[in-house]
Design a protein around this motif. Structure first.
Motif, PDB file in Angstrom:
ATOM      1  N   GLY A 112       0.827  -1.202   0.000  1.00 45.38           N
ATOM      2  CA  GLY A 112       0.000   0.000   0.000  1.00 45.38           C
ATOM      3  C   GLY A 112       0.858   1.248   0.000  1.00 45.38           C
ATOM      4  N   GLY A 113       0.324   2.313  -0.601  1.00 39.45           N
ATOM      5  CA  GLY A 113       1.069   3.559  -0.712  1.00 39.45           C
ATOM      6  C   GLY A 113       1.357   4.227   0.621  1.00 39.45           C
ATOM      7  N   MET A 115       1.941   2.692   3.424  1.00 43.45           N
ATOM      8  CA  MET A 115       3.097   1.981   3.994  1.00 43.45           C
ATOM      9  C   MET A 115       4.379   2.382   3.284  1.00 43.45           C
ATOM     10  SD  MET A 115       1.834  -1.824   5.159  1.00 43.45           S
ATOM     11  CE  MET A 115       1.685  -2.513   3.526  1.00 43.45           C
ATOM     12  N   ALA A 116       4.284   2.641   1.986  1.00 42.20           N
ATOM     13  CA  ALA A 116       5.472   3.052   1.238  1.00 42.20           C
ATOM     14  C   ALA A 116       6.001   4.392   1.744  1.00 42.20           C
ATOM     15  CB  ALA A 116       5.150   3.143  -0.255  1.00 42.20           C
ATOM     16  N   VAL A 117       5.092   5.322   2.026  1.00 49.84           N
ATOM     17  CA  VAL A 117       5.519   6.636   2.531  1.00 49.84           C
ATOM     18  C   VAL A 117       6.229   6.462   3.878  1.00 49.84           C
ATOM     19  CG1 VAL A 117       4.727   8.897   3.328  1.00 49.84           C
ATOM     20  CG2 VAL A 117       3.732   7.894   1.272  1.00 49.84           C
ATOM     21  N   GLY A 118       5.664   5.626   4.754  1.00 49.12           N
ATOM     22  CA  GLY A 118       6.322   5.343   6.027  1.00 49.12           C
ATOM     23  C   GLY A 118       7.646   4.633   5.828  1.00 49.12           C
ATOM     24  N   GLY A 119       7.687   3.723   4.845  1.00 48.79           N
ATOM     25  CA  GLY A 119       8.912   2.993   4.556  1.00 48.79           C
ATOM     26  C   GLY A 119      10.034   3.898   4.093  1.00 48.79           C
ATOM     27  N   VAL A 120       9.708   4.868   3.253  1.00 49.70           N
ATOM     28  CA  VAL A 120      10.717   5.819   2.780  1.00 49.70           C
ATOM     29  C   VAL A 120      11.250   6.644   3.956  1.00 49.70           C
ATOM     30  CG1 VAL A 120      11.065   7.904   1.372  1.00 49.70           C
ATOM     31  CG2 VAL A 120       9.924   5.905   0.393  1.00 49.70           C
ATOM     32  N   GLN A 121      10.360   7.019   4.883  1.00 50.10           N
ATOM     33  CA  GLN A 121      10.818   7.749   6.080  1.00 50.10           C
ATOM     34  C   GLN A 121      11.818   6.896   6.867  1.00 50.10           C
ATOM     35  OE1 GLN A 121       7.015   8.495   7.911  1.00 50.10           O
ATOM     36  NE2 GLN A 121       6.680  10.412   6.800  1.00 50.10           N
ATOM     37  N   ALA A 122      11.531   5.597   6.992  1.00 47.22           N
ATOM     38  CA  ALA A 122      12.430   4.703   7.722  1.00 47.22           C
ATOM     39  C   ALA A 122      13.764   4.552   7.002  1.00 47.22           C
ATOM     40  CB  ALA A 122      11.768   3.333   7.897  1.00 47.22           C
ATOM     41  N   GLY A 149       2.192   9.127  -2.052  1.00 50.06           N
ATOM     42  CA  GLY A 149       2.875   8.122  -2.862  1.00 50.06           C
ATOM     43  C   GLY A 149       3.234   8.608  -4.251  1.00 50.06           C
ATOM     44  N   LEU A 150       2.336   9.371  -4.862  1.00 50.50           N
ATOM     45  CA  LEU A 150       2.601   9.853  -6.223  1.00 50.50           C
ATOM     46  C   LEU A 150       3.768  10.846  -6.235  1.00 50.50           C
ATOM     47  CD1 LEU A 150      -0.960  10.347  -7.757  1.00 50.50           C
ATOM     48  CD2 LEU A 150       0.610   8.439  -8.059  1.00 50.50           C
ATOM     49  N   LYS A 151       3.884  11.654  -5.185  1.00 49.26           N
ATOM     50  CA  LYS A 151       5.004  12.605  -5.117  1.00 49.26           C
ATOM     51  C   LYS A 151       6.339  11.863  -5.094  1.00 49.26           C
ATOM     52  CE  LYS A 151       2.478  16.288  -2.749  1.00 49.26           C
ATOM     53  NZ  LYS A 151       2.231  16.946  -1.456  1.00 49.26           N
ATOM     54  N   LEU A 152       6.373  10.717  -4.395  1.00 53.51           N
ATOM     55  CA  LEU A 152       7.609   9.931  -4.328  1.00 53.51           C
ATOM     56  C   LEU A 152       7.946   9.335  -5.694  1.00 53.51           C
ATOM     57  CD1 LEU A 152       7.073   8.107  -0.914  1.00 53.51           C
ATOM     58  CD2 LEU A 152       8.682   9.966  -1.399  1.00 53.51           C
ATOM     59  N   ILE A 153       6.920   8.954  -6.443  1.00 53.70           N
ATOM     60  CA  ILE A 153       7.181   8.437  -7.786  1.00 53.70           C
ATOM     61  C   ILE A 153       7.620   9.577  -8.709  1.00 53.70           C
ATOM     62  CG2 ILE A 153       6.099   7.375  -9.811  1.00 53.70           C
ATOM     63  CD1 ILE A 153       4.546   5.592  -7.922  1.00 53.70           C
ATOM     64  N   LYS A 154       6.980  10.727  -8.553  1.00 52.15           N
ATOM     65  CA  LYS A 154       7.375  11.887  -9.363  1.00 52.15           C
ATOM     66  C   LYS A 154       8.825  12.266  -9.111  1.00 52.15           C
ATOM     67  CE  LYS A 154       5.475  16.240 -10.974  1.00 52.15           C
ATOM     68  NZ  LYS A 154       4.365  17.220 -10.865  1.00 52.15           N
ATOM     69  N   ALA A 155       9.290  12.069  -7.879  1.00 59.20           N
ATOM     70  CA  ALA A 155      10.683  12.373  -7.516  1.00 59.20           C
ATOM     71  C   ALA A 155      11.637  11.249  -7.920  1.00 59.20           C
ATOM     72  CB  ALA A 155      10.778  12.617  -6.015  1.00 59.20           C
ATOM     73  N   GLY A 156      11.081  10.160  -8.478  1.00 54.36           N
ATOM     74  CA  GLY A 156      11.937   9.057  -8.905  1.00 54.36           C
ATOM     75  C   GLY A 156      12.351   8.116  -7.784  1.00 54.36           C
TER      76      GLY A 156
END
Length: 202
Positions: A112-113, A115-122, A149-156
Motif C-alpha cells: 500500500g502507498g 506503507m510506502a511513505v512510512g517505509g521511505v521515512q524509515a 505516494g505519487l510525489k515519491l514516484i514523481k521524484a523518482g
C-alpha cells in the motif's frame, strides 16, 4: 416477507450471491504486475522484501496469493515477507526492522502507498538517501498512489505503482445505485480498470 433491497458490495467479498453488484479490483491480479516489475528492476535475482497488508483481510489474502504465484516463477529471488496493516506507521516500523536485519536489500515492495511513505521515512532515517533510492539502492514499488505516494514516484524515489483508487470505487458504487433506481441493468461483477504508474507517466 423478504424485501428486494438493491445492494452494492465494495472491495470485500461476501459469502453469498444475494447482492445486486460487486465493485472491486481483482486483488490477486493487482499484486502480480507490481512485484513482477520489482523483480525486473533488480535483474531477476537478488534479495527483496515484501511488506504485506493486514493479515486475514480479504484483499491481503488475495494479494499474497498473487505474490506467491510470482515468486514461484523466480527461483533466483529471495523474498522476506512481513505483514503491516496498510498504515504509514506500520510501513515505517516494519521497514526499520527489515533494514536493520537485512542492510543489503535489492528492493522493497509495499502492499500500500501509505506503507510506502512510512517505509521511505524509515529508509531515510537509516541513512539511505533519496539519491540512493533514485539509483535503485534499493528499488521501491507499491500498490496505490494517494497520500504522498505519487510525489515519491514523481521524484523518482518510487519506480512503479498500480492505481487502486478508493474515489473511483466510491463513484462507481453511487453510479450503480442510480442505475438500479432507474431500472437500468447493472452487471453482477464490476472489476475496476487500473492504471500503471511510473516516473514517466505520473
Amino acid at each position: 416477507a423478504r424485501y428486494s433491497i438493491p445492494t452494492v458490495i465494495l472491495d470485500r467479498k461476501v459469502s453469498t450471491d444475494q447482492f445486486t453488484t460487486f465493485v472491486s479490483t481483482n486483488h490477486t491480479w493487482l499484486a502480480a504486475p507490481a512485484l513482477e516489475k520489482l523483480i525486473e528492476l533488480i535483474g531477476g535475482r537478488g534479495k527483496l522484501a515484501i511488506i504485506e497488508g493486514m493479515p486475514g483481510a480479504g484483499p491481503a489474502v488475495e494479494r499474497n496469493a498473487g505474490y506467491d504465484q510470482v515468486l514461484a516463477r523466480h527461483p533466483d529471488v529471495e523474498a522476506i515477507r512481513q505483514a503491516g496493516d496498510w498504515s504509514r506507521a506500520s510501513g515505517q516500523r516494519v521497514t526499520e526492522n527489515l533494514v536493520t536485519a537485512n542492510p543489503h536489500l535489492d528492493g522493497i515492495h509495499f502492499d500500500g502507498g501509505e506503507m510506502a511513505v512510512g517505509g521511505v521515512q524509515a529508509l531515510r532515517a537509516a541513512g539511505i538517501t533519496d539519491e540512493s533510492m533514485r539509483d535503485g539502492k534499493p528499488f521501491l514499488t507499491w500498490i496505490d498512489g494517494y497520500n504522498g505516494g505519487l510525489k515519491l514516484i514523481k521524484a523518482g524515489i518510487g519506480k512503479f505503482s498500480i492505481q487502486h483508487p478508493p474515489r473511483l470505487h466510491g463513484k462507481k458504487c453511487v453510479e450503480s445505485l442510480i442505475q438500479i433506481f432507474r431500472g437500468e441493468p447493472v452487471p453482477k461483477d464490476q472489476p475496476m480498470k487500473l492504471a500503471f504508474i511510473t516516473p514517466q507517466n505520473v
